[in-house]
Design a protein around this motif. Sequence first.
Motif, mmCIF file in Angstrom:
data_model
loop_
_atom_site.group_PDB
_atom_site.id
_atom_site.type_symbol
_atom_site.label_atom_id
_atom_site.label_comp_id
_atom_site.label_asym_id
_atom_site.label_seq_id
_atom_site.Cartn_x
_atom_site.Cartn_y
_atom_site.Cartn_z
ATOM 1 N N GLY A 1 0.808 -1.208 0.000
ATOM 2 C CA GLY A 1 0.000 0.000 0.000
ATOM 3 C C GLY A 1 0.843 1.260 0.000
ATOM 4 N N ARG A 2 1.914 1.253 0.797
ATOM 5 C CA ARG A 2 2.799 2.425 0.833
ATOM 6 C C ARG A 2 3.406 2.693 -0.541
ATOM 7 N NH1 ARG A 2 3.908 4.358 5.885
ATOM 8 N NH2 ARG A 2 3.468 2.965 7.653
ATOM 9 N N ALA A 3 3.820 1.608 -1.195
ATOM 10 C CA ALA A 3 4.450 1.774 -2.506
ATOM 11 C C ALA A 3 3.436 2.233 -3.550
ATOM 12 C CB ALA A 3 5.102 0.465 -2.937
ATOM 13 N N LEU A 4 2.232 1.654 -3.508
ATOM 14 C CA LEU A 4 1.223 1.979 -4.508
ATOM 15 C C LEU A 4 0.811 3.442 -4.432
ATOM 16 C CD1 LEU A 4 -0.805 1.077 -6.679
ATOM 17 C CD2 LEU A 4 -2.371 0.457 -4.833
ATOM 18 N N TYR A 5 0.605 3.946 -3.199
ATOM 19 C CA TYR A 5 0.113 5.313 -3.033
ATOM 20 C C TYR A 5 1.221 6.289 -2.627
ATOM 21 C CZ TYR A 5 -4.474 3.098 -3.190
ATOM 22 O OH TYR A 5 -5.584 2.392 -3.570
ATOM 23 N N GLN A 6 2.478 5.804 -2.562
ATOM 24 C CA GLN A 6 3.629 6.650 -2.195
ATOM 25 C C GLN A 6 3.378 7.371 -0.872
ATOM 26 O OE1 GLN A 6 4.397 9.168 -5.609
ATOM 27 N NE2 GLN A 6 5.223 7.478 -6.803
ATOM 28 N N ILE A 7 3.035 6.574 0.134
ATOM 29 C CA ILE A 7 2.703 7.110 1.454
ATOM 30 C C ILE A 7 3.972 7.309 2.272
ATOM 31 C CG2 ILE A 7 1.460 6.621 3.607
ATOM 32 C CD1 ILE A 7 -0.540 5.019 1.911
ATOM 33 N N ASP A 8 4.077 8.447 2.909
ATOM 34 C CA ASP A 8 5.232 8.792 3.733
ATOM 35 C C ASP A 8 5.469 7.723 4.806
ATOM 36 O OD1 ASP A 8 6.508 10.202 6.214
ATOM 37 O OD2 ASP A 8 6.921 11.531 4.527
ATOM 38 N N GLY A 9 6.710 7.388 5.055
ATOM 39 C CA GLY A 9 7.067 6.332 5.987
ATOM 40 C C GLY A 9 6.671 6.608 7.420
#
Length: 500
Positions: free
Chosen positions: A417-425
Amino acid sequence: MSSLISSVRPAIRGAGFGLIVATALMLPPRAMVGAVVAQTLSDVSIADMAETLLPSVVNISISQEGDADAGDRPVPKVPEGQPFEEFFEDFFDGEDGLGNRPVSSLGSGFIIDPSGIIVTNNHVIENADTISVTLASGETLDATLLGIDDKTDLAVLKVEPETPLPAVKFGDSRNVRIGEWVVAIGNPFGLGGSVTLGIVSARGRELDGPYDNFIQTDAAINKGNSGGPLFNMDGAVIGINTAILSPSGGSIGIGFAVPSELAENIVDQIVEFGRTRRGWIGVRVLEVSDDLAASLGADDPSGVAVGSIIEGGPSDGGPLEEGDIILSFDGHEIDSPRDLPRFVAEGRIGEPADVEIVRDGERMTVQVTPQLLEDPELAASEPAMGDEALPDGGAADPPGLPVTLYGLTLGDLDDNGRALYQIDGDVEGVLITGVEPESAGADEGLEPGMVIVEVEQNAVSTPQEVRSRIVKLISEGRRSVSLMVAAPDGALSIVSLVLE
């Protein structure tokens, strides 16, 4: 299951009346309505049907013997001034007023084999020291617990009758249609042999369980109906009454039954093995958004995407690969991440199943062989989400299952999900993976890729936490809930989600 799901379990709350008005405006003339109803029921007599089926429905009670604190157990009560108040006080309190009868649960069940095999709900007999079954004839027999499945809230009992008992058969709930007439028989408030008539008002309802696929009915179901059968007009069991939606614990016309398509297989396994035997295929899956579908070469967002393959699981080494979109499993179409666990769990262990997939834009069929999930505690998520296999044979904490409510589809905030939506770590919480147009979530500007950080100032980390907190607020009469939401870049905002 949520603690707000009644016995059937204390009640989930919340209902509106707008639908009644809207429907009334659409009704045909009175004479036509009467003709339609008369025609629908013309070929069946409910009285004849009830007379045939009642002997197969039983009352179930449990006791906890040797409990020094028997007075601390919850005892059923009727509100002051209501019918049966005196009867209930005499029955449960006894002459000394200390509740000297150790009955702590009353429920229903039904006979599926003349030798004395009975199906009921797990929550009816949970924590019982002794279980008693009262037949329609009034005879009471001691029952032995053959096994339970707490994931679907089912239990199977065995009594030893002197003569064969009248039994009923499971029907095929997959053929049940919304609007079809159904009959519920059970033991509401200890009043055994009660028959109610209604229709199937919805299908595929989800509450809290990983395999939920409830039939919803408006046939009156109350406390004590738990474990009782829901019959179609052919007299076949198409559901096991399990839960109700109610502000008071009494029927408001929204009850839920475990469908026979799920229950029959589980009951057969319990009778044969003493427990359920579920399969798993060792993959984690994601809901397919438009963006994800496009990135994987699919024309539309149907099915579910394989996010990762569990090391050492049935799919380790093929034939499934990360990025595959699963469209169907063993002939069953997959519409959401919740579908795959159920179909795999109901499938044949050790036998290859056809799995239709899209890989790099090409549609193809591969064969996957489900393996037995040895640890029953992992059954909540093993088939589709898969549990991380560890060298010592244990398992990591299972990921949360996707949840849909108020137009929002929620999932775990994992690496995919983080990679798909480029969510801040630095962002932590529950990922919004889908938003239905014109829903409460869409009205507040929520979008896929946003993350719910808090619900009413309480941090959340799983989709189930979000749902349970919102359900609790509904039960307290709340009509809106405050959410702290993070954008993919970490920017925070507060929205008020209207609960209608």
